[in-house]
Design a protein around this motif. Structure first.
Motif, short mmCIF file in Angstrom:
data_model
loop_
_atom_site.label_atom_id
_atom_site.label_comp_id
_atom_site.label_asym_id
_atom_site.label_seq_id
_atom_site.Cartn_x
_atom_site.Cartn_y
_atom_site.Cartn_z
N PHE A 197 0.84 -1.20 0.00
CA PHE A 197 0.00 0.00 0.00
C PHE A 197 0.88 1.26 0.00
N ARG A 198 1.90 1.28 0.85
CA ARG A 198 2.77 2.45 0.93
C ARG A 198 3.46 2.71 -0.41
N LYS A 199 3.88 1.65 -1.07
CA LYS A 199 4.65 1.80 -2.30
C LYS A 199 3.78 2.14 -3.51
N TRP A 200 2.56 1.57 -3.58
CA TRP A 200 1.78 1.66 -4.82
C TRP A 200 0.49 2.47 -4.70
N HIS A 201 0.19 3.00 -3.53
CA HIS A 201 -1.03 3.81 -3.40
C HIS A 201 -0.90 5.08 -4.23
N ARG A 202 -1.79 5.21 -5.21
CA ARG A 202 -1.83 6.38 -6.11
C ARG A 202 -0.53 6.57 -6.91
N VAL A 259 -6.63 -4.47 -13.54
CA VAL A 259 -5.43 -4.53 -14.37
C VAL A 259 -5.75 -4.31 -15.83
N THR A 260 -6.78 -5.00 -16.35
CA THR A 260 -7.06 -4.96 -17.78
C THR A 260 -7.79 -3.69 -18.21
N THR A 261 -8.57 -3.10 -17.31
CA THR A 261 -9.43 -1.98 -17.71
C THR A 261 -8.82 -0.62 -17.40
N VAL A 262 -8.22 -0.47 -16.20
CA VAL A 262 -7.69 0.84 -15.84
C VAL A 262 -6.19 0.76 -15.54
N SER A 263 -5.56 -0.35 -15.96
CA SER A 263 -4.10 -0.48 -15.89
C SER A 263 -3.59 -0.31 -14.46
N ALA A 264 -4.23 -0.99 -13.52
CA ALA A 264 -3.95 -0.77 -12.10
C ALA A 264 -2.59 -1.33 -11.69
N ASN A 265 -1.65 -0.44 -11.41
CA ASN A 265 -0.35 -0.87 -10.91
C ASN A 265 -0.48 -1.57 -9.56
N ASP A 266 -1.31 -0.99 -8.69
CA ASP A 266 -1.52 -1.60 -7.37
C ASP A 266 -2.18 -2.97 -7.50
#
Length: 376
Positions: free
Chosen positions: A85-90, A112-119
């Motif tokens: 969470f600390r590393k990938w939040h926003r 992942v597939t729709t909004v390319s979520a890194n988190d």
């Protein structure tokens, strides 16, 4: 819970113009007929480049494979590790996973597939494999397994990693074709939504061809300062699927225009023809030490070719295998390939499988086969 927003029909939007994108807008350009395996256009397709978020297609494909193997299930629930969470939040593209989230694999994959979520990609990797490192190792093993000969992944989401992650357009075409062919139902479920609503936040898919090019259903854009702008896309019309790669574009506008023009060009400038129907016996191969002296050869599905529209080029076929084949041979085992040569186009190869099982010959059959060879 995440809600995938279904892509809207083409509607009143004007159809994109059809042309090969100029090199300044798409230094790397690749168009593949996934239904036949033919290359319809290629520009610098073996040049390595950083895929950015297109990396997430490999994460998606690996998840599909693990679902098929029973190692991963859509309704499995994972938590978000505090460090994650600390590393990938926003950070970059995100599905805004809360620190205390309990999120299903289904929701993570849609993110992942729709909004390319890194988190979402990292939480999926950690939950499914135990660590990002083990997930990435599985990504690379799977890439080698399907024939991605010149690609390597350093993380599950495509974040900048000083060049550890690289691909080629040819390899991305292989990935897309394999994913759609092996997992058509999962592909339809997880890929191609026009947007996603999760954690009370609604985001749209930035795919440049969905809702603009008829039949378009994905797949993934990519952008970082290091990688520039790229896109791996696909569309299907009348049973024919095209896969395209555009990479190295100088801006999002140029990439989007090039993508729309390019795939439309593929549909407008080529006709699809069926050479062999599904299940047809295409040829036979000699078998040694088997209960039968030969085995029938067929393809996994219909054998189709694309030819330039309005032409009737000469087509020649050649069979290639290392033979005679050695028994035993399992039904469906890949044992040969059909080489299709079309005048004015690159050759392409169609894998052929055994249409029936051939067991090892019994002692009596071996004697009979030996006598028959003496007479011949």
């Amino acid at each position: 819970m995440a809600t995938a927003l279904v892509a809207s029909p083409l509607g009143a939007q004007s159809a994109p113009s059809a042309r090969i994108p100029p090199a300044e807008n798409a230094p790397i350009a690749y168009l593949l007929d996934a239904s036949s395996g033919q290359i319809l256009y290629a520009r610098d397709i073996d040049r390595r480049f950083m895929p950015a978020s297109i990396t997430k297609v490999m994460t998606t494909f690996l998840a599909f494979e693990w679902m098929e193997e029973g190692r991963l299930f859509p309704q499995q629930v994972y938590g978000v590790r505090p460090d994650t969470f600390r590393k990938w939040h926003r950070k970059g593209s995100t599905m805004f996973l809360p620190a205390d989230a309990r999120v299903t694999v289904d929701d993570l994959l849609h993110g992942v597939t729709t909004v390319s979520a890194n988190d979402g990609a990292v939480v999926l990797a950690e939950g499914a494999a135990g660590s990002v490192e083990d997930w990435v190792a599985a990504m690379n093993a799977k890439a080698r397994d399907i024939g991605m000969a010149d690609s390597h992944f350093g993380n599950p989401n495509g974040w900048m990693d000083d060049g550890k992650t690289f691909v080629t357009a040819r390899d991305l075409g292989t990935l897309a074709q394999t994913m759609v062919t092996r997992h058509p139902t999962k592909y339809r479920h997880f890929v191609g939504a026009k947007g996603l609503k999760y954690n009370g936040i609604e985001q749209r898919n930035h795919d440049p061809i969905i809702g603009v090019v008829p039949g378009a259903d994905g797949i993934k854009t990519g952008y970082t300062n290091q990688a520039g702008f790229g896109f791996l896309g696909s569309a299907q019309r009348d049973g024919r699927r095209l896969v395209m790669v555009v990479a190295g574009s100088p801006g999002g506008r140029e990439r989007n225009a090039a993508s729309r023009q390019f795939i439309e060009w593929g549909f407008q400038h080529f006709d699809s023809r069926v050479l062999f129907t599904n299940g047809a016996r295409i040829a036979s191969a000699r078998v040694q030490q088997g209960g039968a002296g030969e085995v029938g050869l067929t393809a996994a599905g219909p054998v189709r070719i694309s030819v330039p529209k309005g032409t009737d080029p000469e087509v020649s076929l050649a069979l290639r295998y290392e033979g005679p084949l050695q028994a035993p041979i399992a039904k469906g085992e890949e044992v040969a390939e059909l080489i299709v040569s079309i005048e004015g186009m690159p050759d392409h190869r169609v894998p052929l499988v055994a249409s029936e099982e051939v067991l090892e010959a019994t002692l009596l059959q071996r004697v009979f086969n030996a006598m028959r060879s003496w007479v011949a």
